[in-house]
Design a protein around this motif. Structure first.
Motif, PDB file in Angstrom:
ATOM      1  N   TRP A   1     -70.753  90.822  10.245  1.00  0.00           N
ATOM      2  CA  TRP A   1     -71.372  91.204  11.504  1.00  0.00           C
ATOM      3  C   TRP A   1     -70.826  90.307  12.608  1.00  0.00           C
ATOM      4  O   TRP A   1     -70.833  89.079  12.479  1.00  0.00           O
ATOM      5  N   TYR A   2     -70.350  90.939  13.687  1.00  0.00           N
ATOM      6  CA  TYR A   2     -69.858  90.231  14.850  1.00  0.00           C
ATOM      7  C   TYR A   2     -70.669  90.652  16.077  1.00  0.00           C
ATOM      8  O   TYR A   2     -71.187  91.761  16.148  1.00  0.00           O
ATOM      9  N   ARG A   3     -70.662  89.764  17.071  1.00  0.00           N
ATOM     10  CA  ARG A   3     -71.092  90.165  18.388  1.00  0.00           C
ATOM     11  C   ARG A   3     -69.929  89.956  19.342  1.00  0.00           C
ATOM     12  O   ARG A   3     -69.100  89.046  19.140  1.00  0.00           O
TER      13      ARG A   3
ATOM     14  N   LEU B   1     -64.582  87.965  19.599  1.00  0.00           N
ATOM     15  CA  LEU B   1     -65.554  88.356  18.594  1.00  0.00           C
ATOM     16  C   LEU B   1     -66.093  87.099  17.923  1.00  0.00           C
ATOM     17  O   LEU B   1     -65.317  86.206  17.546  1.00  0.00           O
ATOM     18  N   ARG B   2     -67.393  87.019  17.773  1.00  0.00           N
ATOM     19  CA  ARG B   2     -68.007  85.859  17.131  1.00  0.00           C
ATOM     20  C   ARG B   2     -68.756  86.320  15.891  1.00  0.00           C
ATOM     21  O   ARG B   2     -69.582  87.232  15.960  1.00  0.00           O
ATOM     22  N   LEU B   3     -68.463  85.645  14.790  1.00  0.00           N
ATOM     23  CA  LEU B   3     -69.037  86.019  13.505  1.00  0.00           C
ATOM     24  C   LEU B   3     -70.480  85.542  13.413  1.00  0.00           C
ATOM     25  O   LEU B   3     -70.767  84.365  13.630  1.00  0.00           O
ATOM     26  N   ILE B   4     -71.372  86.449  13.055  1.00  0.00           N
ATOM     27  CA  ILE B   4     -72.788  86.107  12.935  1.00  0.00           C
ATOM     28  C   ILE B   4     -73.116  85.749  11.480  1.00  0.00           C
ATOM     29  O   ILE B   4     -73.593  84.657  11.187  1.00  0.00           O
ATOM     30  N   HIS B   5     -72.874  86.688  10.600  1.00  0.00           N
ATOM     31  CA  HIS B   5     -73.067  86.500   9.162  1.00  0.00           C
ATOM     32  C   HIS B   5     -71.993  87.297   8.432  1.00  0.00           C
ATOM     33  O   HIS B   5     -71.428  88.240   8.976  1.00  0.00           O
TER      34      HIS B   5
ATOM     35  N   VAL C   1     -72.728  93.675  22.289  1.00  0.00           N
ATOM     36  CA  VAL C   1     -72.244  94.766  21.443  1.00  0.00           C
ATOM     37  C   VAL C   1     -72.029  94.188  20.051  1.00  0.00           C
ATOM     38  O   VAL C   1     -71.345  93.171  19.906  1.00  0.00           O
ATOM     39  N   TYR C   2     -72.627  94.828  19.073  1.00  0.00           N
ATOM     40  CA  TYR C   2     -72.573  94.337  17.699  1.00  0.00           C
ATOM     41  C   TYR C   2     -71.659  95.237  16.868  1.00  0.00           C
ATOM     42  O   TYR C   2     -71.818  96.459  16.833  1.00  0.00           O
ATOM     43  N   PHE C   3     -70.686  94.603  16.210  1.00  0.00           N
ATOM     44  CA  PHE C   3     -69.768  95.319  15.339  1.00  0.00           C
ATOM     45  C   PHE C   3     -69.957  94.878  13.897  1.00  0.00           C
ATOM     46  O   PHE C   3     -70.009  93.688  13.600  1.00  0.00           O
TER      47      PHE C   3
END
Lengths: 115, 109
Positions: free
Chosen positions: A34-36, A43-47, A88-90
Motif C-alpha cells: 500500500w502506497y500513498r 510514492l510512500r510505502l505504508i505497509h 491518493v492510495y495505490f
C-alpha cells in the motif's frame, strides 16, 4: 484479466471515522503493497506483505493497519481518519517480495479526502 | 538518509528526444526502475536496470551507472501520448523500493 482492483474509487470521510480501503489481485502474486501519493512527493510505502499471513511496516505506517488473510486480498484500514491522510492510495503487487527483481503492478487508486 | 532526485518538470517537442535524469543515494542498491504515470492513473512499469549500461526497449532506453549513482531515461520520437510523469525508483539493501517524486514531461506540438 482484472489484475488489481481497488474500492472505492473515491471517498469523502469525516475526521475521526474509520474506513477500509479494499484491494484484490488475481495474479497470484506473493507480495502486496500500500502506497500513498501526495503532490510533490514520491510514492510512500505504508505497509507491505511479502506473503499471505505476514505484514510489515513501510515508511509511513502510523494511523494505518493491514491484514493479509489470503493471497488475493490486502485491505488497508484507517482506524480514526485525520485530514493529513487525505491522499491518493495505490495498492500494488509483485510476484517476488519487495519488488526486488520484478516489477510492481498497480491498482487504479483510491482518492480519499478527510474533512 | 535515502534520497532520489529527479527534475520536477521538463518540456519537449513532439518528434524530438528527451533525457530524464535520476540521481540516487540509498543504503545499498539492488536495481533501478522507471515507471510512467499518466495524470489520474496508476504507475506502469517501463524499465529495470541492475547492471551498468544501456537497456533499449523500442522508443525508450534506460541507462545506469552504479558508481555515479545515476540513471537516465531516454525517450525518442516523442509523441503527445508520452506526456506523463516519469518515476525513478531504487531497490535498497533491504529490497524496499525508494521512489523519486517524479518528473512531469510536457510535450508540445
Amino acid at each position: 484479466t482484472a489484475g488489481i482492483t481497488q474500492a472505492p474509487t473515491s471517498q469523502i470521510l469525516a475526521a475521526g471515522r474509520s474506513m477500509t480501503l479494499r484491494c484484490t489481485q488475481d495474479m497470484r502474486h506473493n507480495a502486496m503493497y500500500w502506497y500513498r501519493q501526495d503532490l510533490g512527493l514520491g510514492l510512500r510505502l505504508i505497509h507491505y506483505s511479502n506473503t499471505a499471513g505476514t505484514t510489515g511496516k513501510g515508511e509511513v505506517p502510523d494511523g494505518y493497519s493491514v491484514s493479509r488473510a489470503n493471497t488475493d486480498d490486502f485491505p488497508l484500514t484507517l482506524a480514526s481518519a485525520v485530514p493529513s491522510q487525505t491522499s491518493v492510495y495505490f495498492c500494488a503487487s509483485s510476484r517476488l517480495p519487495s519488488g526486488g527483481y520484478g516489477e510492481q503492478f498497480f491498482g487504479p487508486g483510491t482518492r480519499l479526502t478527510v474533512l | 538518509g535515502q534520497n532520489i532526485d529527479q527534475p520536477t518538470e521538463m518540456t519537449a517537442t513532439e518528434g524530438a528526444i528527451v533525457q530524464i535524469n535520476c540521481t540516487y543515494q540509498t543504503s545499498g542498491f539492488n536495481g533501478l526502475f522507471w515507471y510512467q504515470q499518466h495524470a489520474g492513473e496508476a504507475p506502469t512499469f517501463l524499465s529495470y536496470n541492475v547492471l551498468d549500461g544501456l537497456e533499449e526497449k523500442g522508443r525508450f532506453s534506460s541507462f545506469l551507472s552504479r558508481s555515479k549513482g545515476y540513471s537516465y531515461l531516454l525517450l525518442k520520437e516523442l509523441q503527445m501520448k508520452d506526456s506523463a510523469s516519469y518515476l525513478c525508483a531504487v531497490t535498497d539493501s533491504n529490497y524496499q523500493l525508494i521512489w523519486g517524486a517524479g518528473t512531469k514531461l510536457i510535450i508540445k506540438p
